[in-house]
Write a protein that holds these residues in place. Structure first.
Motif: not given
Lengths: 427, 427
Positions: B153-155, B274-275, B282-287, B289-299
């Motif tokens: 998943e990528v959100i 994300l809220a 901007n932010a990208i939330f990635i799921k 199957n190994a890393v679990g939930d990851l979020m990258l946040y920035g400009r």
């Protein structure tokens, strides 16, 4: 499909995660790396231990020489942790021209330079993404993606145990002791929690982040470290009233040409993204002179997240795209370090005093004489035979605060300086 | 120190950012890349335009052949945007064996495959970190760091303009029109805001993220796109009461073997990371199957953050550590796509009805008959001659909701189905 043989040193949680990922994502990993990865040997202390994992028994060995002497093994994955014998094994692998992946924060923080140097001399790669913040790609982020930047600041929540404890204290009103007990029951804290709650785990990780972000050698003894055991429920409650959340932050920033290196509980404005990093999650906030504010958030521990970083590092070696990292030591410059007295911050002070007229004035006078300017000054309702005074200062030198507190302690109306917590007004 | 000559195509905001970073961080970039980077030529439309930047005039040219015919120029940086002539220039550069860095989302989303293919044939690298989410290293994150994972998943919040508008509506109670006007005044929105507010900008970026995360070819026409113009202040207010924040999300996820691709305003639980991504961040939330939930946040935009990604890409080329990316097309597999009717979600429905007895029952009956189960059902206080009914459904098929609404619209008590907003209960 080309084949490559690798060995694991250790089959604890991270080792199991690596084994499971290599198997469950085998096809994707083959396509992405160009290699069929075969785990040829796994070094363990006890071959007969029940491990609850489907590993063929013949792969297990207690003899490290079986791995180092096997020239067909090209990559050694060190997931045993601790300084020795891990250091000895890693150097051995490098000297036999094997690439090394390690998840070992203590080893890299303490002996990284020797390891990188020998790796460069032997023409092999050493990757260590998993050594900081588990699955969060912060090492690659700094080394591969943020290369255009002069990094000015790295602030991390990089210890999941303490973040879990502080979250429970903040959101559920638990005491430190209750939260620690729950963390231990859930496996987030060790039976002896010292390394986590006293900030040492975060210290090792901060040393690694600093080396990468500021391209300088870091001695862990130069890091100011303060754990979370002194944080009381009442400080969390007062912090909340003031609009802050308490987090254990690992901070490195360059201020006036000096590097500040510190790990301590910190009040963070509740609207800042770091304030919402809860439970055992980790996050690293980076300020670069081009990219601006960046935050990476995710799982800082756990067998699969950490395994994700280790296996990603293996794939990087196979793609041969991580050689430059070992050039890091050639880029080192010396940085002048700030002492903890040199830093500027805002401060939260909680002082218990006898409820006598004039005490507020005396405290305020001492602060003023030491150039500590007061942002807010609240006298809390009386408890038994004393009252708490909660002071939030403007930005000031830590030395000024310490000098003030020495004098304040001497006032006969003052029982005790109960707590001092730095406030990081991230903007 | 080795020297390398590069050329810029375009000297707008991003081009200026690249120029400024190459100059202000010159020493660090030399050390990290191993090269002294010289900007040899800059292609512009008008040499005499006043640009407020300190670029020697002799570098500017209006003749692209001066760049393509110069064999001493090894890297071409396309920062002009738009499909043509950017595509023509990029292909030209590749055919003359020059590496290409591009910040062009539209170009990569539309013609990425042709570009990657020709790059592979010509043995050159094409990097495009800046094409999605500006300074946030999401392309490298997926391609270099998360390679151990099957991404599920990528959100993303990947359009700063709409996030700025929604933040102003949420935190300051502005109307869409007021917030858009302010965004335009601050330079966050174009005079013609269509591409942002209708979701097309996010659509291009989602196509690129999908290609990388799911290793499949994406046709932008297969992405369901819905903008934010229909979001009313009242929906934001009701969402808040229900514990949600409205964000424009770009979503790709694999569900039951089918890929869902969609950009639409979405209610997100207010405790989710994300809220709290506000303003133009901007932010990208990635799921994984190994890393679990990851979020990258920035400009996600701005000359320096975007320039940070472009210059990082240049350094990657010089370190020669990004060749594998062009092998991406060889890893493509076909993915079956879900239609928007196939997706499962929770829904927020706002319906205006005449205040007559029995209308609640009729609506509930229709929903029930179409297998839409109701989580909450609130009748709001009367407005003039109608009332709003706000319904939150359980997880259900979008097709069921649409069929229900067709019937609900026919009820004589119903004025209008005012709004339908999907709810993403990220967990």
């Amino acid at each position: 499909m080309k084949k490559v043989r690798i060995a694991l040193l250790g089959l604890g949680n991270v080792g199991k995660g690596v084994w499971n990922i290599l198997n469950s994502n085998k096809e994707a990993i083959m396509k992405r790396s160009g290699y069929d990865i075969e785990v040829a040997k796994i070094l363990v202390r006890d071959v007969n231990k029940n491990r609850n994992i489907d590993v063929p028994e013949e792969l297990l060995t207690t003899n490290s020489e079986e791995i180092f002497n096997d020239d067909s093994i090209k990559i050694v994955v060190e997931v045993m942790g601790g300084l020795e014998p891990a250091k000895d094994y890693v150097l051995n692998a490098i000297r036999r021209k094997k690439h090394v992946i390690t998840a070992n924060k203590m080893l890299i923080a303490t002996d990284g330079n020797q390891i990188f140097k020998e790796a460069a001399e032997n023409g092999v790669i050493v990757n260590f993404e998993a050594s900081v913040a588990g699955g969060i790609p912060v090492i690659n982020g700094i080394n591969e993606s943020l290369t255009a930047n002069k990094i000015e600041e790295v602030i991390g929540i990089i210890n999941g145990t303490t973040n879990y404890i502080l979250t429970k204290m903040t959101l559920e009103g638990m005491s430190f002791e209750e939260a620690l007990k729950e963390a231990q029951e859930k496996g987030y804290a060790e039976a002896d929690p010292t390394s986590d709650v006293e900030g040492y785990d975060a210290m090792y990780k901060l040393a690694i982040l600093t080396t990468l972000a500021f391209e300088t050698e870091v001695n862990i003894n130069d890091i100011y470290v303060e754990g979370i055991t002194k944080i009381k429920a009442i400080d969390i409650e007062y912090g909340k009233e003031l609009g802050y959340v308490i987090k254990l932050l690992a901070i490195v920033k360059e201020v006036n040409g000096k590097l500040e290196l510190r790990v301590h509980p910190t009040m963070v404005p509740n609207i800042h993204p770091l304030a919402n990093v809860n439970d055992s999650f980790n996050a690293i906030f980076i300020k670069g002179n081009a990219v601006g504010d960046l935050m990476l958030y995710g799982r800082g521990a756990g067998e699969l997240p950490t395994g994700s970083a280790v296996v990603g590092d293996i794939i990087s070696v196979l793609r041969n795209d991580s050689e430059v990292l070992n050039g890091l030591i050639d880029r080192y410059t010396d940085k002048e370090l700030a002492t903890i007295d040199d830093i500027r911050s805002q401060y939260y002070l909680r002082i218990s005093v006898k409820d006598l007229p004039g005490v507020l004035g005396k405290i305020a006078t001492i602060l003023g004489e030491n150039e500590v300017s007061i942002l807010s000054f609240i006298q809390k309702p009386k408890k038994e035979d004393f009252v708490y005074i909660v002071i939030v200062t403007h930005d000031t030198l830590e030395g000024n605060v310490n000098r003030s507190l020495e004098k304040i302690k001497e006032l006969e109306e003052v029982n005790k300086v109960e707590n001092i917590i730095r406030i990081e007004n991230l903007n």
